[in-house]
Design a protein around this motif. Structure first.
Motif, PDB file in Angstrom:
ATOM      1  N   PHE A 188       0.791  -1.224   0.000  1.00  0.00           N
ATOM      2  CA  PHE A 188       0.000   0.000   0.000  1.00  0.00           C
ATOM      3  C   PHE A 188       0.831   1.287   0.000  1.00  0.00           C
ATOM      4  CE2 PHE A 188      -3.373  -2.789   1.934  1.00  0.00           C
ATOM      5  CZ  PHE A 188      -4.268  -2.664   0.890  1.00  0.00           C
ATOM      6  N   ASN A 189       1.949   1.296   0.707  1.00  0.00           N
ATOM      7  CA  ASN A 189       2.690   2.549   0.877  1.00  0.00           C
ATOM      8  C   ASN A 189       3.043   3.247  -0.429  1.00  0.00           C
ATOM      9  OD1 ASN A 189       2.727   2.818   3.691  1.00  0.00           O
ATOM     10  ND2 ASN A 189       4.481   1.455   3.924  1.00  0.00           N
ATOM     11  N   PRO A 190       3.636   2.547  -1.412  1.00  0.00           N
ATOM     12  CA  PRO A 190       3.963   3.236  -2.662  1.00  0.00           C
ATOM     13  C   PRO A 190       2.730   3.705  -3.434  1.00  0.00           C
ATOM     14  CG  PRO A 190       4.437   0.877  -2.831  1.00  0.00           C
ATOM     15  CD  PRO A 190       4.146   1.152  -1.406  1.00  0.00           C
ATOM     16  N   LEU A 191       1.621   2.969  -3.303  1.00  0.00           N
ATOM     17  CA  LEU A 191       0.399   3.383  -3.998  1.00  0.00           C
ATOM     18  C   LEU A 191      -0.149   4.678  -3.414  1.00  0.00           C
ATOM     19  CD1 LEU A 191      -1.370  -0.096  -4.315  1.00  0.00           C
ATOM     20  CD2 LEU A 191      -0.267   1.203  -6.148  1.00  0.00           C
ATOM     21  N   VAL A 192      -0.140   4.789  -2.082  1.00  0.00           N
ATOM     22  CA  VAL A 192      -0.606   6.017  -1.440  1.00  0.00           C
ATOM     23  C   VAL A 192       0.327   7.169  -1.780  1.00  0.00           C
ATOM     24  CG1 VAL A 192      -1.006   7.156   0.786  1.00  0.00           C
ATOM     25  CG2 VAL A 192      -1.791   4.809   0.433  1.00  0.00           C
ATOM     26  N   LYS A 193       1.623   6.910  -1.709  1.00  0.00           N
ATOM     27  CA  LYS A 193       2.606   7.963  -1.998  1.00  0.00           C
ATOM     28  C   LYS A 193       2.468   8.479  -3.422  1.00  0.00           C
ATOM     29  CE  LYS A 193       7.538   8.975  -1.524  1.00  0.00           C
ATOM     30  NZ  LYS A 193       8.872   8.431  -1.140  1.00  0.00           N
ATOM     31  N   ALA A 194       2.129   7.576  -4.340  1.00  0.00           N
ATOM     32  CA  ALA A 194       1.998   7.961  -5.757  1.00  0.00           C
ATOM     33  C   ALA A 194       0.622   8.546  -6.084  1.00  0.00           C
ATOM     34  CB  ALA A 194       2.264   6.749  -6.640  1.00  0.00           C
ATOM     35  N   GLY A 195      -0.254   8.601  -5.081  1.00  0.00           N
ATOM     36  CA  GLY A 195      -1.593   9.138  -5.308  1.00  0.00           C
ATOM     37  C   GLY A 195      -2.523   8.194  -6.033  1.00  0.00           C
ATOM     38  N   LYS A 196      -2.168   6.904  -6.069  1.00  0.00           N
ATOM     39  CA  LYS A 196      -2.988   5.918  -6.775  1.00  0.00           C
ATOM     40  C   LYS A 196      -4.000   5.226  -5.871  1.00  0.00           C
ATOM     41  CE  LYS A 196       0.546   4.885 -10.263  1.00  0.00           C
ATOM     42  NZ  LYS A 196       1.384   3.826 -10.885  1.00  0.00           N
ATOM     43  N   LEU A 197      -3.922   5.498  -4.592  1.00  0.00           N
ATOM     44  CA  LEU A 197      -4.845   4.864  -3.650  1.00  0.00           C
ATOM     45  C   LEU A 197      -5.122   5.826  -2.504  1.00  0.00           C
ATOM     46  CD1 LEU A 197      -4.778   1.230  -2.387  1.00  0.00           C
ATOM     47  CD2 LEU A 197      -4.810   3.079  -0.719  1.00  0.00           C
ATOM     48  N   ARG A 198      -6.403   5.954  -2.157  1.00  0.00           N
ATOM     49  CA  ARG A 198      -6.797   6.844  -1.058  1.00  0.00           C
ATOM     50  C   ARG A 198      -8.059   6.294  -0.422  1.00  0.00           C
ATOM     51  NH1 ARG A 198      -2.902  10.747   0.150  1.00  0.00           N
ATOM     52  NH2 ARG A 198      -3.726  11.859   1.942  1.00  0.00           N
ATOM     53  N   PRO A 199      -8.069   6.119   0.899  1.00  0.00           N
ATOM     54  CA  PRO A 199      -9.309   5.699   1.554  1.00  0.00           C
ATOM     55  C   PRO A 199     -10.440   6.667   1.231  1.00  0.00           C
ATOM     56  CG  PRO A 199      -7.470   5.511   3.077  1.00  0.00           C
ATOM     57  CD  PRO A 199      -6.944   6.207   1.856  1.00  0.00           C
ATOM     58  N   GLN A 200     -11.594   6.115   0.895  1.00  0.00           N
ATOM     59  CA  GLN A 200     -12.747   6.917   0.491  1.00  0.00           C
ATOM     60  C   GLN A 200     -13.606   7.213   1.718  1.00  0.00           C
ATOM     61  OE1 GLN A 200     -13.076   7.929  -3.045  1.00  0.00           O
ATOM     62  NE2 GLN A 200     -10.970   7.321  -2.583  1.00  0.00           N
ATOM     63  N   VAL A 201     -13.429   8.398   2.275  1.00  0.00           N
ATOM     64  CA  VAL A 201     -14.187   8.803   3.458  1.00  0.00           C
ATOM     65  C   VAL A 201     -15.563   9.277   3.023  1.00  0.00           C
ATOM     66  CG1 VAL A 201     -14.292  10.374   5.428  1.00  0.00           C
ATOM     67  CG2 VAL A 201     -12.085   9.414   4.696  1.00  0.00           C
ATOM     68  N   GLY A 202     -16.592   8.692   3.618  1.00  0.00           N
ATOM     69  CA  GLY A 202     -17.963   9.056   3.297  1.00  0.00           C
ATOM     70  C   GLY A 202     -18.506  10.072   4.277  1.00  0.00           C
ATOM     71  N   PRO A 203     -19.767   9.942   4.676  1.00  0.00           N
ATOM     72  CA  PRO A 203     -20.368  10.896   5.615  1.00  0.00           C
ATOM     73  C   PRO A 203     -19.641  10.910   6.950  1.00  0.00           C
ATOM     74  CG  PRO A 203     -22.040   9.497   4.597  1.00  0.00           C
ATOM     75  CD  PRO A 203     -20.719   8.914   4.239  1.00  0.00           C
ATOM     76  N   ARG A 204     -19.555  12.107   7.535  1.00  0.00           N
ATOM     77  CA  ARG A 204     -18.930  12.269   8.846  1.00  0.00           C
ATOM     78  C   ARG A 204     -19.996  12.743   9.837  1.00  0.00           C
ATOM     79  NH1 ARG A 204     -13.040  15.109   7.631  1.00  0.00           N
ATOM     80  NH2 ARG A 204     -12.539  13.917   5.742  1.00  0.00           N
ATOM     81  N   TYR A 205     -19.988  12.139  11.022  1.00  0.00           N
ATOM     82  CA  TYR A 205     -20.992  12.447  12.037  1.00  0.00           C
ATOM     83  C   TYR A 205     -20.313  12.835  13.342  1.00  0.00           C
ATOM     84  CZ  TYR A 205     -24.136   9.633   9.012  1.00  0.00           C
ATOM     85  OH  TYR A 205     -24.857   9.109   7.963  1.00  0.00           O
ATOM     86  N   PRO A 206     -20.898  13.763  14.109  1.00  0.00           N
ATOM     87  CA  PRO A 206     -20.396  13.996  15.465  1.00  0.00           C
ATOM     88  C   PRO A 206     -20.791  12.834  16.367  1.00  0.00           C
ATOM     89  CG  PRO A 206     -22.356  15.303  15.074  1.00  0.00           C
ATOM     90  CD  PRO A 206     -22.018  14.647  13.771  1.00  0.00           C
ATOM     91  N   LEU A 207     -20.156  12.746  17.535  1.00  0.00           N
ATOM     92  CA  LEU A 207     -20.390  11.623  18.435  1.00  0.00           C
ATOM     93  C   LEU A 207     -21.860  11.494  18.820  1.00  0.00           C
ATOM     94  CD1 LEU A 207     -18.877   9.373  19.999  1.00  0.00           C
ATOM     95  CD2 LEU A 207     -18.777  10.962  21.943  1.00  0.00           C
ATOM     96  N   GLY A 208     -22.542  12.622  19.025  1.00  0.00           N
ATOM     97  CA  GLY A 208     -23.940  12.586  19.442  1.00  0.00           C
ATOM     98  C   GLY A 208     -24.892  12.028  18.410  1.00  0.00           C
ATOM     99  N   GLU A 209     -24.424  11.900  17.149  1.00  0.00           N
ATOM    100  CA  GLU A 209     -25.265  11.359  16.087  1.00  0.00           C
ATOM    101  C   GLU A 209     -24.821   9.956  15.668  1.00  0.00           C
ATOM    102  OE1 GLU A 209     -25.547  14.140  12.862  1.00  0.00           O
ATOM    103  OE2 GLU A 209     -26.070  15.822  14.183  1.00  0.00           O
ATOM    104  N   SER A 210     -24.132   9.256  16.570  1.00  0.00           N
ATOM    105  CA  SER A 210     -23.624   7.915  16.261  1.00  0.00           C
ATOM    106  C   SER A 210     -24.739   6.948  15.888  1.00  0.00           C
ATOM    107  CB  SER A 210     -22.839   7.365  17.453  1.00  0.00           C
ATOM    108  OG  SER A 210     -21.691   8.132  17.713  1.00  0.00           O
ATOM    109  N   ALA A 211     -25.841   6.980  16.632  1.00  0.00           N
ATOM    110  CA  ALA A 211     -26.946   6.068  16.346  1.00  0.00           C
ATOM    111  C   ALA A 211     -27.506   6.310  14.948  1.00  0.00           C
ATOM    112  CB  ALA A 211     -28.045   6.216  17.396  1.00  0.00           C
ATOM    113  N   GLN A 212     -27.584   7.575  14.553  1.00  0.00           N
ATOM    114  CA  GLN A 212     -28.072   7.895  13.206  1.00  0.00           C
ATOM    115  C   GLN A 212     -27.113   7.372  12.153  1.00  0.00           C
ATOM    116  OE1 GLN A 212     -31.128   9.508  12.372  1.00  0.00           O
ATOM    117  NE2 GLN A 212     -30.490   8.518  10.458  1.00  0.00           N
ATOM    118  N   ALA A 213     -25.807   7.477  12.419  1.00  0.00           N
ATOM    119  CA  ALA A 213     -24.811   6.952  11.485  1.00  0.00           C
ATOM    120  C   ALA A 213     -24.994   5.458  11.294  1.00  0.00           C
ATOM    121  CB  ALA A 213     -23.408   7.253  12.004  1.00  0.00           C
TER     122      ALA A 213
END
Length: 333
Positions: free
Chosen positions: A289-314
Motif C-alpha cells: 500500500f505505501n507506494p500506492l498512497v505515496k503515488a496518489g494511486k490509492l486513497r481511503p474513500q471517506v464518506g459521511p462524517r458524524y459527530p459523536l452525538g449522532e452515532s446512532a443515526q450513522a
C-alpha cells in the motif's frame, strides 16, 4: 466538545443489543488513565464498519460482549503513555484496531492495538484504512490469489470495502465489474476504475455479468448472502473463486456441492480478525500500500462524517444503505 483539561469525557455506551437508535446511549464518564503497556489516544475519527452495526444488534459472527463501547477502528493522537511504553511519543498520530472502544473522546489501548498506516493520511482517512484495506488485501491477494488480467466482481462497490477492493484490483491490473444499488453509487465505482458497472437488483444480473465478462468472472467478492449466493455461483468462470466476506441481507445461504464440482469452483470465507495474528501480514500489506498512497494511486474513500452525538443515526444510515465510502464519527466535534 470536551475541555482538554476536563477529567470527564463523552462516550457511546450499549447495555443491551437492539436497534442502534434504541440502545446506543451518550453519557459522560471519567477520562481513562493508561495502565502499564497502554497508551491513551485522543480519538479524532472512528471508522464504522457493518460489523460494528451487527455487534450493536447482536447479530455479528461472535456474541456481543456487554456492556459495549462500539467501534473497533479509529485514529487520533497519543496524549498519555502508560508505564513501560517505549517507541511511541505524546503527540504522535496513530491508528488503532481493537474490536471495540472507538466511540468515545479518549480511549486507552495496549500498544499491540496500534496499526501502522501509510504516511500522509488525514485522521479520517487513517480511521478508514485498516479494516477495509487489509480485508481487501487478504481477499484479493492472500486468499484470492488474483493474477493480472483476471476479472473480479465487487458487490456493494460504493461502500467502504467495495471502494477499497476496486482500488486494490486496479493496482493488480484486474478487470473490474462493479455492482451497486443506484447509478450514483455506480459512478463512484467507475471513477475509481471499475470498467463495467451494473445495477445489482436487475432481474437479469447473472446474464449481464456473463455478457460483460465473457466466460464468467474469476473472483467474486460476495457480501450479500442469502439467495444471492446461488446467483453469484452462476457468474463464476471455470475454476472461479468466490470470496465470502459478509452477508448483508442477514439471510443464510446454502451451497450445492455439485454446482462447485461442475466448474471446479472454490468458496473461501474471509475474516480479518484471525489473519491479523499471522506474523508479517500487516507489514506485507503495507509494503503493497505505501507506494500506492505515496503515488496518489490509492486513497481511503471517506464518506459521511458524524459527530459523536449522532452515532446512532450513522449506524442506522449504514443499515438503510444510505451511505457511500467509509462512514466516520468524529468524537471531538
Amino acid at each position: 466538545m470536551t475541555n482538554p483539561d476536563s477529567s470527564t469525557m463523552r462516550q457511546i455506551f450499549v447495555e443491551q443489543t437492539g436497534t442502534p437508535q434504541g440502545v446506543m446511549q451518550l453519557r459522560d464518564v471519567p477520562k481513562p488513565e493508561p495502565k502499564a503497556g497502554q497508551v491513551r489516544l485522543k480519538v479524532e475519527a472512528a471508522g464504522i464498519n457493518f460489523a460494528d452495526v451487527l455487534a450493536v444488534k447482536g447479530e455479528y459472527l461472535t456474541p456481543t460482549k456487554l456492556p459495549l463501547i462500539p467501534g473497533g477502528e479509529f485514529a487520533g493522537t497519543i496524549d498519555a503513555l502508560g508505564e513501560g511504553v517505549s517507541g511511541f511519543e505524546i503527540g504522535q498520530q496513530v491508528a488503532a484496531l481493537t474490536g471495540n472502544g472507538a466511540l468515545q473522546e479518549y480511549a486507552t489501548l495496549p500498544v499491540q492495538g496500534i496499526i501502522p498506516v501509510p504516511d500522509g493520511l488525514s485522521a479520517a482517512e487513517a480511521a478508514a484504512f485498516p479494516v477495509s484495506y487489509l480485508t481487501a488485501y487478504i481477499t484479493l491477494i492472500t486468499l484470492g490469489r488474483a493474477e493480472k488480467g483476471e476479472t473480479v466482481l465487487v458487490q456493494g462497490a460504493a461502500g467502504a470495502l467495495g471502494t477499497a477492493l476496486i482500488q486494490v484490483a486496479r493496482a493488480l491490473d484486474l478487470n473490474i465489474i462493479a455492482l451497486a444499488s443506484t447509478d450514483e453509487k455506480l459512478k463512484i465505482a467507475a471513477d475509481l476504475g471499475a470498467q463495467t458497472t451494473l445495477i445489482s437488483e436487475r432481474g437479469d444480473i447473472v446474464e449481464a455479468v456473463k455478457q460483460a465478462s465473457g466466460k464468467g468472472v474469476n473472483i467474486l467478492v460476495e457480501i450479500t448472502g442469502g439467495e444471492m449466493v446461488q446467483r453469484s455461483l452462476k457468474m463464476l468462470a471455470n475454476r472461479g473463486r468466490m470470496m465470502i466476506v459478509g452477508a448483508a441481507s442477514g439471510e443464510r445461504a446454502s451451497i450445492d456441492g455439485a454446482a462447485l464440482m461442475k466448474k471446479n469452483l472454490s468458496v473461501t470465507g474471509v475474516w480479518l480478525t484471525p489473519m491479523l495474528g499471522e506474523p508479517g501480514m500487516v507489514q506485507e500489506a503495507l509494503k503493497f500500500f505505501n507506494p500506492l498512497v505515496k503515488a496518489g494511486k490509492l486513497r481511503p474513500q471517506v464518506g459521511p462524517r458524524y459527530p459523536l452525538g449522532e452515532s446512532a443515526q450513522a449506524f442506522q444510515d449504514i443499515l438503510e444503505r444510505k451511505t457511500t465510502g467509509k462512514v466516520t464519527i468524529e468524537p471531538q466535534k
